[in-house]
Enzyme design. Structure first.
Site, PDB file in Angstrom:
ATOM      1  N   ASN A   1     -10.388  -0.294   0.149  1.00  0.00           N
ATOM      2  CA  ASN A   1      -8.922  -0.195   0.205  1.00  0.00           C
ATOM      3  C   ASN A   1      -8.355  -0.685  -1.137  1.00  0.00           C
ATOM      4  OD1 ASN A   1      -6.181  -0.666   0.611  1.00  0.00           O
ATOM      5  ND2 ASN A   1      -6.440  -1.436   2.695  1.00  0.00           N
TER       6      ASN A   1
ATOM      7  N   CYS B   1       0.811  -1.225   0.000  1.00  0.00           N
ATOM      8  CA  CYS B   1       0.000   0.000   0.000  1.00  0.00           C
ATOM      9  C   CYS B   1       0.843   1.273   0.000  1.00  0.00           C
ATOM     10  CB  CYS B   1      -0.923   0.022   1.212  1.00  0.00           C
ATOM     11  SG  CYS B   1      -2.060  -1.344   1.201  1.00  0.00           S
TER      12      CYS B   1
ATOM     13  N   HIS C   1      -3.432   6.972   3.323  1.00  0.00           N
ATOM     14  CA  HIS C   1      -3.825   5.755   2.606  1.00  0.00           C
ATOM     15  C   HIS C   1      -5.249   5.406   3.022  1.00  0.00           C
ATOM     16  CE1 HIS C   1      -4.213   1.786   1.139  1.00  0.00           C
ATOM     17  NE2 HIS C   1      -3.902   1.162   2.257  1.00  0.00           N
TER      18      HIS C   1
HETATM   19  N1  ACO Z   1     -18.581  -8.950   9.326  1.00  0.00           N
HETATM   20  C1  ACO Z   1     -18.934  -9.264  10.597  1.00  0.00           C
HETATM   21  N2  ACO Z   1     -18.038  -9.623  11.525  1.00  0.00           N
HETATM   22  C2  ACO Z   1     -16.734  -9.672  11.170  1.00  0.00           C
HETATM   23  C3  ACO Z   1     -16.315  -9.353   9.866  1.00  0.00           C
HETATM   24  C4  ACO Z   1     -17.291  -8.985   8.934  1.00  0.00           C
HETATM   25  N3  ACO Z   1     -16.982  -8.658   7.663  1.00  0.00           N
HETATM   26  N4  ACO Z   1     -14.978  -9.471   9.813  1.00  0.00           N
HETATM   27  C5  ACO Z   1     -14.558  -9.845  11.029  1.00  0.00           C
HETATM   28  N5  ACO Z   1     -15.628  -9.978  11.838  1.00  0.00           N
HETATM   29  C6  ACO Z   1     -15.627 -10.364  13.243  1.00  0.00           C
HETATM   30  C7  ACO Z   1     -14.405 -11.176  13.625  1.00  0.00           C
HETATM   31  O1  ACO Z   1     -14.582 -12.530  13.319  1.00  0.00           O
HETATM   32  C8  ACO Z   1     -14.293 -10.910  15.104  1.00  0.00           C
HETATM   33  O2  ACO Z   1     -15.238 -11.739  15.759  1.00  0.00           O
HETATM   34  P1  ACO Z   1     -14.870 -12.436  17.176  1.00  0.00           P
HETATM   35  O3  ACO Z   1     -14.629 -11.293  18.106  1.00  0.00           O
HETATM   36  O4  ACO Z   1     -16.070 -13.248  17.462  1.00  0.00           O
HETATM   37  O5  ACO Z   1     -13.610 -13.217  16.900  1.00  0.00           O
HETATM   38  C9  ACO Z   1     -14.782  -9.460  15.244  1.00  0.00           C
HETATM   39  O6  ACO Z   1     -15.551  -9.190  14.051  1.00  0.00           O
HETATM   40  C10 ACO Z   1     -13.664  -8.446  15.373  1.00  0.00           C
HETATM   41  O7  ACO Z   1     -12.656  -8.726  14.375  1.00  0.00           O
HETATM   42  P2  ACO Z   1     -11.379  -7.814  14.192  1.00  0.00           P
HETATM   43  O8  ACO Z   1     -10.501  -8.434  13.152  1.00  0.00           O
HETATM   44  O9  ACO Z   1     -10.772  -7.516  15.540  1.00  0.00           O
HETATM   45  O10 ACO Z   1     -12.071  -6.501  13.605  1.00  0.00           O
HETATM   46  P3  ACO Z   1     -11.466  -5.066  13.425  1.00  0.00           P
HETATM   47  O11 ACO Z   1     -12.238  -4.087  14.201  1.00  0.00           O
HETATM   48  O12 ACO Z   1      -9.958  -5.047  13.603  1.00  0.00           O
HETATM   49  O13 ACO Z   1     -11.771  -4.762  11.876  1.00  0.00           O
HETATM   50  C11 ACO Z   1     -10.528  -4.690   9.800  1.00  0.00           C
HETATM   51  C12 ACO Z   1     -11.200  -5.566  10.884  1.00  0.00           C
HETATM   52  C13 ACO Z   1     -11.610  -3.895   9.134  1.00  0.00           C
HETATM   53  C14 ACO Z   1      -9.854  -5.581   8.786  1.00  0.00           C
HETATM   54  C15 ACO Z   1      -9.514  -3.731  10.460  1.00  0.00           C
HETATM   55  O14 ACO Z   1      -8.699  -4.444  11.373  1.00  0.00           O
HETATM   56  C16 ACO Z   1      -8.596  -3.021   9.489  1.00  0.00           C
HETATM   57  O15 ACO Z   1      -9.006  -2.290   8.607  1.00  0.00           O
HETATM   58  N6  ACO Z   1      -7.271  -3.173   9.654  1.00  0.00           N
HETATM   59  C17 ACO Z   1      -6.265  -2.447   8.904  1.00  0.00           C
HETATM   60  C18 ACO Z   1      -6.110  -2.932   7.506  1.00  0.00           C
HETATM   61  C19 ACO Z   1      -4.962  -2.193   6.844  1.00  0.00           C
HETATM   62  O16 ACO Z   1      -4.696  -1.044   7.110  1.00  0.00           O
HETATM   63  N7  ACO Z   1      -4.209  -2.863   6.020  1.00  0.00           N
HETATM   64  C20 ACO Z   1      -2.987  -2.260   5.476  1.00  0.00           C
HETATM   65  C21 ACO Z   1      -3.044  -1.945   4.099  1.00  0.00           C
HETATM   66  S1  ACO Z   1      -3.573  -3.264   3.095  1.00  0.00           S
HETATM   67  C22 ACO Z   1      -2.224  -3.828   2.181  1.00  0.00           C
HETATM   68  O17 ACO Z   1      -1.076  -3.531   2.391  1.00  0.00           O
HETATM   69  C23 ACO Z   1      -2.560  -4.821   1.135  1.00  0.00           C
END
Ligand code: ACO
Length: 329
Positions: A284, A112, A252
Site C-alpha cells: 500500500n 490515500c 486504491h
Molecule cells: N501477521 C500475523 N498475524 C497478524 C498480523 C501479521 N502481520 N497482523 C495482525 N495479525 C493478527 C492480529 O493480531 C489478530 O490476532 P488476534 O485475533 O489474536 O487478535 C489477527 O491477526 C486478525 O487481525 P485483524 O486486524 O482483524 O486482521 P485483518 O484481517 O483485518 O487484516 C489488515 C489486517 C491487513 C491491516 C487489513 O485490515 C487491511 O488491509 N485493512 C485496510 C487498510 C486500508 O485500506 N487502509 C486505508 C488506506 S491506508 C492510508 O490512508 C494511509
C-alpha cells in the site's frame, strides 16, 4: 467547453525490496498470513537519501516527458502526500525548485485519496483557465512513519511515487467526472498522532511511539469498500452511465481483499480488467498507488481508444473519491 485531460504519466519505485520473508525475521508473521490477508508479496523501501520530494521529482520528470512537455510548461504543482519532507516548506516547493520552474506549488493532504483529490483540483484549474499544465505528484515515504516492530502495519505499507500532467491540450485521458467525500468522525481509526501541534515532538511522544502510523485495519476495511463503491456510483450517475460502460477499474491498492470485494460489486468486469498487481509488488503506497497503477497500465498499452477507466480510493480522514476518465488517443 474543452475538457481537462491527463496527458502524461510517470512513476518511480525505489530499488530496495522488502519481502514477506524479510518481515518474518523482523516480527511474528508469515508469508502465508500476509499473502492471504493482504495479497502483498513484497514492497519497496526508499534508501536513506531518498525522500518524498526526490521520488516525486523522478516520477514528475517522467510524466512531463511522457506529456511531451518540458518543465517550463508546468505552471502549477500539486503534491499529494501524508509523508512530506517537512511540515513546511511544502514538498511541492522543493520539487518546483528541483525542476527549476516558477508558479504556484502546494501540498494537499487527503491520505490515500490524494491522487483523486489532486485530479479534481487540477481539472478545475485548467478548465477555468487559471493554469495550463498542472503537475500532480503523489509521493510517499511511508517507511518513515511505519513502526517495523508492529506487525499489524509494517506488513502493509511501501514507498513509491507517481505523477501526471493535466492539461486541456494534447492526447490523453479526459477527466469526465470526479467525486470526493470525507468523514472526519473516524479520524482516530487511521492516524499519525505525534508531531503536529496537538502533540509536538517531546521525549515522551517519542517514547510512546506517537510518530508512527496507527491503524485499526479491520474497521478501515469495512468503510473502505462501502465508500469506494458509492463514489464510483456517484460518478456513473453524474455521467448518466451504466456499470457496463466501465472498461477498467483501478482501485486504491490497499489490500487485495478490498479490491476483490469491490470488484464483486462491478461483476461485469473480468479479473484482468481490475488492476490488482500493484498491491502484490509494492504494498500500500497510499496517495501514490492509483498513479503507479495507471502509469503501468498505460505503458503496457492495454487501454483501447474510448475505453473508460474508473479510479477509486479511500484513506485516512476518512477521505474517499472516484474518477471516470476516457482514453482519447
Ligand atoms: N501477521 C500475523 N498475524 C497478524 C498480523 C501479521 N502481520 N497482523 C495482525 N495479525 C493478527 C492480529 O493480531 C489478530 O490476532 P488476534 O485475533 O489474536 O487478535 C489477527 O491477526 C486478525 O487481525 P485483524 O486486524 O482483524 O486482521 P485483518 O484481517 O483485518 O487484516 C489488515 C489486517 C491487513 C491491516 C487489513 O485490515 C487491511 O488491509 N485493512 C485496510 C487498510 C486500508 O485500506 N487502509 C486505508 C488506506 S491506508 C492510508 O490512508 C494511509
Amino acid at each position: 467547453m474543452k475538457q481537462a485531460k491527463i496527458v502524461g504519466t510517470g512513476s518511480y519505485l525505489p530499488q530496495k525490496i522488502l519481502t514477506n520473508f524479510d518481515l518474518q525475521n523482523m516480527v511474528e508473521t508469515s508469508d502465508e498470513w500476509i499473502v492471504t490477508r493482504t495479497g502483498i508479496h513484497e514492497r519497496r523501501l526508499a534508501q536513506e537519501n531518498e525522500f518524498t520530494s526526490t521520488m516525486g521529482l523522478a516520477a514528475a520528470k517522467k510524466a512531463i516527458d511522457d506529456a511531451q512537455k518540458i518543465p517550463q510548461d508546468i505552471d502549477c504543482i500539486i503534491v499529494a502526500t501524508l509523508t512530506p519532507d517537512y511540515i513546511f516548506p511544502s514538498t511541492a516547493c522543493l520539487i518546483q525548485h528541483a525542476l527549476g520552474i516558477n508558479g504556484p506549488a502546494f501540498d494537499m493532504q487527503a491520505a490515500c485519496s490524494g491522487y483523486i483529490y489532486g485530479l479534481s483540483i487540477a481539472k478545475a484549474f485548467v478548465e477555468n483557465g487559471q493554469y495550463k499544465n498542472v503537475l500532480i505528484v503523489a509521493s510517499e515515504k511511508l517507511s518513515s512513519i511505519v513502526d517495523y516492530s508492529d506487525r499489524t502495519t509494517c506488513v502493509v505499507f511501501g514507498d513509491g511515487a507517481a505523477a501526471c500532467v493535466v492539461s486541456l491540450e494534447g492526447k490523453g485521458l479526459s477527466i469526465d467526472s470526479v467525486k470526493l467525500g470525507a468523514s472526519g468522525e473516524y479520524a482516530d481509526l487511521l492516524i499519525l498522532p505525534g508531531g503536529g501541534c496537538r502533540h509536538p515532538a517531546t521525549h515522551e511522544t517519542v517514547d510512546q511511539k506517537m510518530h508512527y502510523l496507527r491503524m485499526k485495519g479491520n474497521e478501515v476495511f469495512k468503510h473502505a469498500i462501502r465508500n469506494m463503491e458509492s463514489a464510483v456510483r456517484e460518478c456513473l450517475a453524474d455521467l448518466h452511465l451504466e456499470e457496463s460502460n466501465i472498461d477498467w477499474l483501478i482501485p486504491h491498492q490497499a489490500n487485495k481483499r478490498i479490491i476483490d470485494a469491490l470488484a464483486k460489486r462491478f461483476s461485469h468486469l473480468s479479473e484482468e480488467k481490475v488492476v490488482q498487481n500493484v498491491i502484490s509488488k509494492y504494498g500500500n503506497t497510499s496517495a501514490s498507488s492509483i498513479g503507479i497503477a495507471l502509469d503501468e497500465l498505460r505503458k503496457e498499452g492495454k487501454v483501447q481508444h474510448h475505453e473508460k477507466i474508473v479510479f477509486t480510493a479511500f484513506g485516512a480522514g476518512f477521505t474517499w473519491g472516484a474518477a471516470i476518465v476516457t482514453n482519447q488517443k
